[in-house]
Each structure stands twice: as C-alpha cells, then as structure tokens.
Design a protein around this motif. Sequence first.
Motif, short mmCIF file in Angstrom:
data_model
loop_
_atom_site.label_atom_id
_atom_site.label_comp_id
_atom_site.label_asym_id
_atom_site.label_seq_id
_atom_site.Cartn_x
_atom_site.Cartn_y
_atom_site.Cartn_z
N ASP A 27 0.86 -1.19 0.00
CA ASP A 27 0.00 0.00 0.00
C ASP A 27 0.89 1.23 0.00
O ASP A 27 1.95 1.23 0.62
N HIS A 28 0.47 2.28 -0.69
CA HIS A 28 1.31 3.48 -0.81
C HIS A 28 1.29 4.36 0.43
O HIS A 28 2.15 5.22 0.59
N GLY A 29 0.31 4.18 1.31
CA GLY A 29 0.19 5.06 2.46
C GLY A 29 0.90 4.53 3.70
O GLY A 29 1.43 3.42 3.72
N ARG A 30 0.90 5.36 4.76
CA ARG A 30 1.38 4.95 6.07
C ARG A 30 0.18 4.72 6.98
O ARG A 30 -0.82 5.43 6.87
N PHE A 31 0.32 3.75 7.87
CA PHE A 31 -0.77 3.43 8.79
C PHE A 31 -0.30 3.51 10.22
O PHE A 31 0.87 3.22 10.54
N CYS A 32 -1.20 3.92 11.11
CA CYS A 32 -0.86 4.20 12.50
C CYS A 32 -0.31 2.96 13.20
O CYS A 32 -0.88 1.87 13.10
N LEU A 33 0.78 3.14 13.93
CA LEU A 33 1.41 2.05 14.68
C LEU A 33 0.95 2.00 16.14
O LEU A 33 1.50 1.25 16.94
N ASN A 263 18.00 3.34 2.91
CA ASN A 263 17.42 3.93 4.12
C ASN A 263 16.14 3.18 4.46
O ASN A 263 15.05 3.53 4.01
N LEU A 264 16.25 2.15 5.30
CA LEU A 264 15.10 1.33 5.66
C LEU A 264 14.10 2.09 6.53
O LEU A 264 12.96 1.64 6.69
N GLY A 265 14.51 3.23 7.07
CA GLY A 265 13.58 4.04 7.85
C GLY A 265 12.40 4.52 7.03
O GLY A 265 11.34 4.84 7.58
N ARG A 266 12.55 4.54 5.73
CA ARG A 266 11.45 4.97 4.85
C ARG A 266 10.31 3.95 4.83
O ARG A 266 9.21 4.23 4.35
N LEU A 267 10.55 2.75 5.37
CA LEU A 267 9.51 1.73 5.43
C LEU A 267 8.63 1.87 6.67
O LEU A 267 7.61 1.20 6.78
N ALA A 268 9.01 2.71 7.61
CA ALA A 268 8.27 2.82 8.86
C ALA A 268 6.80 3.11 8.61
O ALA A 268 6.45 4.02 7.84
N ALA A 269 5.93 2.32 9.24
CA ALA A 269 4.47 2.47 9.19
C ALA A 269 3.87 2.10 7.83
O ALA A 269 2.70 2.36 7.59
N ARG A 270 4.66 1.48 6.97
CA ARG A 270 4.13 1.03 5.68
C ARG A 270 3.79 -0.46 5.74
O ARG A 270 4.32 -1.20 6.56
#
Length: 289
Positions: A27-33, A263-270
Amino acid sequence: MRLQSPSGDLREVSLAAGARLGFAVADHGRFCLGHYKVHSASSRDHVLCPARAPAVKGKQCERCFVLDDSRLIHDFHRGGRVPDGLRTYLLQDHWLYVATFAGGASKVGTASHLRKWNRLAEQGAVVARYVARAEDGRVVRLLEDMVTREAGLAQQVRSAAKAEALAGPLPAAALDGINERHAAAVRTLLGQAAVDGSSPEGFSIVDELWVRPAQAAGLCATTARHAYTHPLEQGKHGFGITALSGSNALASLAGTDAAFVVNLGRLAARTIVLGDFASEVPAVQEPLF
C-alpha cells in the motif's frame, strides 16, 4: 526490523550481516502504529490503534498521537504535567551526548540511563561522546537546550541527510576530530555555566567515548558505494545485508559488485509482504578521479 501484523502480533527479522531481505510494498500510504503507555523506567505497554487508521503525524493517527505518553517528554523540563509512570521514567539518570554522523553533521542529544548505548545505535551515529550525566530527565533537557542556544548544536539531524552522507562518508579520523572538538566545547560551556550559576544543578561533566556497534563498520568505512535509487514507498525489493547503521543498510544486489545504501527508515508504518523478491540493479556511474 520489527514487523507488526494486522492482529498486533510482533515479529522481528534479523538484519545481521549475511541476511537477505525481500519484500513488496502492499500500500502506498502509512498506517498508525498505535501508542505507548509508560509505567516505569523499564516498563511500557504498546497499545494498538483501534481504528487501524492512516498515519497523519509521522507514524500515528491524531488520536494515538494525543494518547502517546512519550510525546510529553519534551515539555517536562518546561513544567509540563506527565503521568506517574512517565514521571518515574524521567526521574532516572540521563546522559547528555554529542553525536557526529557520516558527513560531519553533529547534534546534541539525551538518553536515559537504561538506553544509554541503544539510543545512539538506533540513530546511526558514527562517533559520539557523552559529555554530562544528569540526575533526571528535566535537568538533562535543560542542559540540551542550553547547548543548542549557546553553542549552536542542533538537536536533530534528518534521517535523509544521514543516508545521503553514508553514500560518501568522511574518513574516521576526520569525524572523530569533529566530534571531539564539539564535545570539548560543550564541556567547557557546561563548566563555565556551572561556575557562574547559569546552569541547573544536578549534573556532572563526563568524558566518555560511545562504542559503535560492530555491524556498522562497513557503512562507516570510506569504501565505494552508491545511493539506492529505487523508491521504497512502492514496488518490490530484495537485497543482501552487509552492514547496518541505525536504519541504514549497506546492501548487495544480485548482478553487480556495487554496494548500495538503503534507508530502511522509509519503510516505517508502511504495509509490506515478505517474499523472495529481488531489486533491479540501478544505473550507476562510478566516480572519476
């Protein structure tokens, strides 16, 4: 790397040297953790987002951001009210440090005693020195603000800037020299402020070198590497891990001897799906001398 399933189960994927990571972004968005409730210096609960809502503030929805105890930390030293559990956490010893990253950018920061080493490891520091030990979280944040105000050291370095710098890190001796000069200047400032009474009571000046994780060595060396140009927010990716510094990995791709900073931090909440995926080799140009 920690993964959270839709049901809330947590799974950790090893990113040690030699590991392989393959995934597709679903999914292209971020979701709440979700958010955290802090009970003491060593106890906290992770609370799932009941709505599984899109993230609007970093990695959280508006509701979870408001409920998260950790956001109150930053106002404690200004007289802000905090829950009892968070107050217990803040009343433990804290450390003031100066960290320097691969391109020479430096910052002042704080770490609780229990997370003294981990805090800098997670941030991806290349060199760091502890400059003061404070009796609680209020004192250490007053010192941090004073250092920013009087010495001009920032309290943040952008994650994107850290990744960019790792594509061409400065030599180890140069980074150590930058960090040592900043740390010495901060100790001098703290000493003068203590003498003239302009600093808070309840701290001691220290001179202690942080020990960097061994798995970061390959990323901090000045060997040739390139930035990973594929957007992690979409598509399929797969590579081998050869080194890790904070959220940045040094990756090897099938079909090339070149190394890449991811930069794996860009995966956070994805949302991702693990699998036997492989990244295409980006077009790169070797530097000319």
